[in-house]
Design a protein around this motif. Structure first.
Motif, short mmCIF file in Angstrom:
data_model
loop_
_atom_site.label_atom_id
_atom_site.label_comp_id
_atom_site.label_asym_id
_atom_site.label_seq_id
_atom_site.Cartn_x
_atom_site.Cartn_y
_atom_site.Cartn_z
N ARG A 220 -14.08 -4.09 -15.11
CA ARG A 220 -13.56 -2.72 -15.06
C ARG A 220 -12.27 -2.58 -15.86
N LEU A 221 -11.44 -3.59 -15.84
CA LEU A 221 -10.17 -3.51 -16.58
C LEU A 221 -10.40 -3.44 -18.08
N VAL A 222 -11.50 -4.04 -18.53
CA VAL A 222 -11.85 -3.95 -19.95
C VAL A 222 -12.16 -2.50 -20.33
N LEU A 223 -12.79 -1.79 -19.40
CA LEU A 223 -13.26 -0.43 -19.69
C LEU A 223 -12.22 0.66 -19.42
N GLU A 224 -11.26 0.38 -18.54
CA GLU A 224 -10.30 1.40 -18.14
C GLU A 224 -9.00 1.30 -18.94
N ASP A 225 -8.42 2.46 -19.25
CA ASP A 225 -7.11 2.48 -19.91
C ASP A 225 -5.98 2.33 -18.89
N ASN A 226 -6.21 2.87 -17.69
CA ASN A 226 -5.18 2.85 -16.66
C ASN A 226 -5.79 2.44 -15.33
N ALA A 227 -5.13 1.51 -14.66
CA ALA A 227 -5.64 1.04 -13.38
C ALA A 227 -4.48 0.62 -12.47
N LEU A 228 -4.68 0.83 -11.17
CA LEU A 228 -3.72 0.41 -10.16
C LEU A 228 -4.47 -0.46 -9.17
N ILE A 229 -3.99 -1.68 -8.97
CA ILE A 229 -4.67 -2.63 -8.10
C ILE A 229 -3.74 -2.99 -6.94
N ASP A 230 -4.11 -2.56 -5.75
CA ASP A 230 -3.34 -2.86 -4.54
C ASP A 230 -4.03 -4.05 -3.87
N THR B 191 0.82 -1.21 0.00
CA THR B 191 0.00 0.00 0.00
C THR B 191 0.86 1.26 0.00
N THR B 192 1.97 1.22 0.70
CA THR B 192 2.89 2.36 0.71
C THR B 192 3.40 2.65 -0.69
N LEU B 193 3.83 1.62 -1.40
CA LEU B 193 4.36 1.83 -2.75
C LEU B 193 3.25 2.16 -3.74
N SER B 194 2.08 1.58 -3.56
CA SER B 194 0.95 1.93 -4.43
C SER B 194 0.63 3.42 -4.29
N THR B 195 0.68 3.90 -3.05
CA THR B 195 0.31 5.29 -2.75
C THR B 195 1.38 6.29 -3.16
N TYR B 196 2.63 6.00 -2.84
CA TYR B 196 3.68 7.00 -3.01
C TYR B 196 4.55 6.80 -4.25
N LEU B 197 4.61 5.58 -4.77
CA LEU B 197 5.42 5.32 -5.96
C LEU B 197 4.56 5.33 -7.23
N PHE B 198 3.49 4.56 -7.24
CA PHE B 198 2.72 4.38 -8.47
C PHE B 198 1.68 5.45 -8.73
#
Length: 235
Positions: free
Chosen positions: A64-74, A15-22
């Motif tokens: 949702r992944l079909v519909l989205e161009d960009n996604a981040l999954i933590d 979660t730290t890297l999802s929040t601050y890195l990605f």
């Protein structure tokens, strides 16, 4: 880009890297999914518009992944098993995810669970070039601190890892989490904490500005290093 941050081990820094890195470096339209039920999510770190789902609801994520161009999954440790088990019921359920990042630390349990995560993803047909082990909380040299991970990748060829792509240990992450603040807010050039501290007549407020000045100076090199790390992961 659609990226998933995952590890069977809790406390690896997902979660730290999802929040601050990605999140700060992905396009503004990126949808942030937190696959979690009991542990800390990005919402607890001050991130807005996080969609919280359970691992068993893989069908919703696939749609949702079909519909989205960009996604981040933590994907939280409490939901990894149910997430992968649910995904196994679909053909190519993980195909739309471009990158699986597995944070790994020098703690023995963590790196062992990290390799277990690689094995699980590989068993589901995720190719090695999509699975990236990211050394986290590194003191000096990841190849020296987590040699088993580098040896595993070299021999198994099921994932990749680089001694040049890692995240250093830093107090700044804990500070930002406590304040629910982003790097971008803390290092905003339009705010001169030194000047504010010098001009403030209230001693408590002046001390707080001085403290912010100190954390600002710590945050800048870490933020720059995260820029380099993300660029390498995105290639």
């Amino acid at each position: 880009m659609k990226a998933a941050v995952v590890n069977y081990n809790g406390g690896a820094g997902k979660t730290t890297l999802s929040t601050y890195l990605f999140k700060p470096r992905m396009p503004e339209d990126t949808v942030f999914f937190a696959v979690e039920t009991i542990n800390q999510s990005a919402t607890d770190l001050g991130v807005n518009n996080v969609e919280v789902l359970k691992g068993k609801n893989i069908g919703q994520i696939i749609e949702r992944l079909v519909l989205e161009d960009n996604a981040l999954i933590d994907i939280g440790a409490s939901n990894v098993e149910s997430f992968l088990e649910a995904a196994s019921r679909y053909v190519g359920a993980l195909d739309d995810i471009d990158l699986f990042v597995i944070p790994v630390t020098a703690d023995q349990k963590c790196w062992q669970e990290s390799l277990k995560t690689v094995e699980a993803l590989s068993k589901m047909g995720v190719p090695a070039e999509k699975i990236r082990l990211l050394p986290n909380r590194i003191q000096d040299n990841p190849a020296d601190e987590i040699p088993a991970v580098f040896k595993y990748c070299k021999q198994s060829k099921k994932a990749t890892v680089s001694a040049d792509v890692f995240v250093y240990e830093s107090e700044i992450f804990g500070y930002l989490a406590h304040k629910k603040m982003s790097f971008e807010t803390l290092i905003d050039d339009s705010v001169d904490y030194r000047k504010l501290a010098r001009e403030e007549t209230d001693s408590d407020k002046a001390s707080e500005y001085a403290r912010m000045f100190r954390w600002n100076k710590m945050a800048i090199p870490v933020h720059n290093a995260l820029d380099d790390c993300f660029a390498a992961l995105s290639r």
